[in-house]
Design an enzyme around this catalytic site. Structure first.
Site, PDB file in Angstrom:
ATOM      1  N   HIS A  73       1.369   3.809   1.960  1.00  0.00           N
ATOM      2  CA  HIS A  73       2.113   4.342   2.970  1.00  0.00           C
ATOM      3  C   HIS A  73       3.364   4.573   2.674  1.00  0.00           C
ATOM      4  O   HIS A  73       3.561   3.531   2.204  1.00  0.00           O
ATOM      5  CB  HIS A  73       1.741   3.794   4.558  1.00  0.00           C
ATOM      6  CG  HIS A  73      -0.091   3.997   4.697  1.00  0.00           C
ATOM      7  ND1 HIS A  73      -0.800   3.021   5.804  1.00  0.00           N
ATOM      8  CD2 HIS A  73      -1.201   5.157   4.020  1.00  0.00           C
ATOM      9  CE1 HIS A  73      -1.724   3.840   5.818  1.00  0.00           C
ATOM     10  NE2 HIS A  73      -2.188   4.757   4.944  1.00  0.00           N
ATOM     11  N   HIS A  98       4.262  -5.470  10.335  1.00  0.00           N
ATOM     12  CA  HIS A  98       4.726  -4.376  11.185  1.00  0.00           C
ATOM     13  C   HIS A  98       4.899  -5.729  12.289  1.00  0.00           C
ATOM     14  O   HIS A  98       4.319  -6.920  12.648  1.00  0.00           O
ATOM     15  CB  HIS A  98       3.806  -3.611  12.471  1.00  0.00           C
ATOM     16  CG  HIS A  98       3.525  -2.275  11.437  1.00  0.00           C
ATOM     17  ND1 HIS A  98       4.273  -1.390  11.088  1.00  0.00           N
ATOM     18  CD2 HIS A  98       2.685  -1.778  10.099  1.00  0.00           C
ATOM     19  CE1 HIS A  98       3.916   0.029   9.958  1.00  0.00           C
ATOM     20  NE2 HIS A  98       3.174  -0.643   9.941  1.00  0.00           N
ATOM     21  N   ASP A 127      -0.946  -4.698   5.752  1.00  0.00           N
ATOM     22  CA  ASP A 127      -1.040  -4.218   7.381  1.00  0.00           C
ATOM     23  C   ASP A 127      -2.668  -4.963   7.175  1.00  0.00           C
ATOM     24  O   ASP A 127      -3.389  -3.476   7.760  1.00  0.00           O
ATOM     25  CB  ASP A 127      -1.261  -2.216   7.122  1.00  0.00           C
ATOM     26  CG  ASP A 127       0.261  -2.198   7.690  1.00  0.00           C
ATOM     27  OD1 ASP A 127       1.008  -2.641   7.869  1.00  0.00           O
ATOM     28  OD2 ASP A 127       0.609  -0.594   7.912  1.00  0.00           O
ATOM     29  N   HIS A 162      -7.316  -1.069   5.366  1.00  0.00           N
ATOM     30  CA  HIS A 162      -6.788  -0.619   5.788  1.00  0.00           C
ATOM     31  C   HIS A 162      -6.089   0.705   4.956  1.00  0.00           C
ATOM     32  O   HIS A 162      -6.330   2.002   5.502  1.00  0.00           O
ATOM     33  CB  HIS A 162      -4.700  -1.227   5.980  1.00  0.00           C
ATOM     34  CG  HIS A 162      -4.039  -0.393   6.463  1.00  0.00           C
ATOM     35  ND1 HIS A 162      -4.096   0.200   7.568  1.00  0.00           N
ATOM     36  CD2 HIS A 162      -3.088   0.137   5.992  1.00  0.00           C
ATOM     37  CE1 HIS A 162      -3.102   0.627   8.124  1.00  0.00           C
ATOM     38  NE2 HIS A 162      -2.571   1.070   7.413  1.00  0.00           N
ATOM     39  N   ASP A 182       5.753   4.594   4.742  1.00  0.00           N
ATOM     40  CA  ASP A 182       6.801   3.427   5.718  1.00  0.00           C
ATOM     41  C   ASP A 182       6.918   2.198   5.231  1.00  0.00           C
ATOM     42  O   ASP A 182       7.124   1.396   5.680  1.00  0.00           O
ATOM     43  CB  ASP A 182       5.678   3.430   7.550  1.00  0.00           C
ATOM     44  CG  ASP A 182       4.219   2.845   7.917  1.00  0.00           C
ATOM     45  OD1 ASP A 182       4.213   3.424   6.682  1.00  0.00           O
ATOM     46  OD2 ASP A 182       5.019   2.048   8.657  1.00  0.00           O
ATOM     47  N   HIS A 183       6.166   2.218   4.106  1.00  0.00           N
ATOM     48  CA  HIS A 183       5.997   1.081   3.112  1.00  0.00           C
ATOM     49  C   HIS A 183       6.067   1.178   1.857  1.00  0.00           C
ATOM     50  O   HIS A 183       6.921   0.156   1.131  1.00  0.00           O
ATOM     51  CB  HIS A 183       4.839   0.080   2.927  1.00  0.00           C
ATOM     52  CG  HIS A 183       4.279  -0.532   4.722  1.00  0.00           C
ATOM     53  ND1 HIS A 183       4.209  -1.864   4.568  1.00  0.00           N
ATOM     54  CD2 HIS A 183       3.537  -0.088   5.625  1.00  0.00           C
ATOM     55  CE1 HIS A 183       3.661  -1.473   6.156  1.00  0.00           C
ATOM     56  NE2 HIS A 183       3.329  -0.938   6.375  1.00  0.00           N
ATOM     57  N   HIS A 214       0.665  -1.149  -0.034  1.00  0.00           N
ATOM     58  CA  HIS A 214       0.071  -0.060  -0.313  1.00  0.00           C
ATOM     59  C   HIS A 214       0.521   1.447  -0.051  1.00  0.00           C
ATOM     60  O   HIS A 214       2.400   1.095  -0.151  1.00  0.00           O
ATOM     61  CB  HIS A 214      -0.965  -0.210   1.023  1.00  0.00           C
ATOM     62  CG  HIS A 214      -0.351  -0.180   2.113  1.00  0.00           C
ATOM     63  ND1 HIS A 214       0.147  -0.920   2.770  1.00  0.00           N
ATOM     64  CD2 HIS A 214      -0.249   0.673   3.663  1.00  0.00           C
ATOM     65  CE1 HIS A 214       0.928  -0.894   4.461  1.00  0.00           C
ATOM     66  NE2 HIS A 214       0.167   0.643   4.099  1.00  0.00           N
TER      67      HIS A 214
END
Length: 282
Positions: free
Chosen positions: A56, A173, A134, A110, A58-59, A54
């Site tokens: 975001h 995570h 996530d 998400h 942090d990915h 996805h």
């Protein structure tokens, strides 16, 4: 098929999957390009593609830099917001990287464009692998930022929950201890939760990843996969599975929120990339 588990940022995982006969490799969620480059060089592999679950930061933060460093690099995902995207994939679409087969599994909730990746090799004794981003965590599931409990219920029961039980789960995570502490609150008599939590705490103390789990294990201790169990329904006061899931997510969102986590406005600023210039200076 060799999976390298790479810890980055506060609690994120990215992965490098290596086809051992050809030494071709693909990454899942290339958040930190510098760290991924170190592993690519150390493993001496040919970097072919990025699979992004996805958009975001942090990915997907490392996508653009890696695409510049590796001309012709393929970047797969299901959301136009993913940086450096070259191939937009759809639910059920299959990809091939040498002997590694990949099935794309669309799991919106998400984010509205979240994609999981199911990987296996034909005629291999190794269990298949699910890179669940996530959507599904060890002992938990992702927050419903852009979707509904109905969507997450479909994701967990009809899409991911029907995969082979021996499937290894590699999530986005490291939040296993927190998830299992909540699971213990939901089912205080569940011995599987107690055992897994004790194991996860020890791993945490040793700074060792708790991934992968297996799908079969998740059904024993993950409350979000146990919404039809009487004990879980009793905790939520609901019986309809979707309502149980919705209640669980609400309870989990308010369960021992770590003080160091940024507030929602800060999370949005990260999502929009407003902190990008500061992060790149580190």
């Amino acid at each position: 098929m060799k999976v390298k588990v790479i810890s980055v940022l506060e609690d994120n995982y990215m992965y490098l999957i290596i086809e051992e006969s050809t030494r071709d490799a693909v990454a899942v969620d290339a958040a930190v390009s510098k760290r991924l480059l170190e592993i690519i060089r150390k493993e001496d592999v040919v970097f072919r593609a990025i699979l992004t679950t996805h958009h975001h930061w942090d990915h997907a933060r490392g996508n653009k830099e890696l695409a510049q460093l590796f001309p012709g690099l393929q970047v797969f995902g299901a959301d136009e917001r993913i940086g450096a995207l070259t191939h937009k994939v759809t639910h059920g679409q299959e990809l091939m990287f040498g002997a590694i087969r990949v099935r794309c599994l669309f799991t919106p909730c998400h984010t509205s464009g979240h994609m999981c990746y199911f990987m296996w090799e034909d005629d291999s004794p190794d269990a298949p692998a699910l890179f669940s981003g996530d959507t599904l965590f060890v002992g938990g599931c992702g927050q419903f930022f852009e979707g509904t409990a109905e969507q997450m219920y479909t994701n967990l029961t009809q899409i991911l929950g029907t995969l082979p039980k021996e499937t290894k789960v590699f999530c986005g995570h490291e939040c296993t201890v927190r998830n299992l502490k909540f699971a213990l609150k939901v089912e205080p008599e569940n011995e599987a939760v107690k055992e897994k939590l004790a194991w996860a705490k020890q791993r945490d103390d040793e700074d060792v990843p708790t991934v992968p789990s297996t799908l079969q294990e998740e059904f024993l201790y993950n409350p979000f996969l146990r919404v039809t169990e009487e004990s879980v329904q009793k905790f939520t006061g609901k019986t309809d599975p979707v309502e149980v899931l919705k209640a669980l997510r609400s309870e989990r969102d308010n369960f021992k929120k770590p003080k160091e986590r940024p507030n929602p406005q800060a999370m949005l600023a990260f999502d929009w990339g407003l902190f990008g210039p500061f992060l790149e200076k580190k």
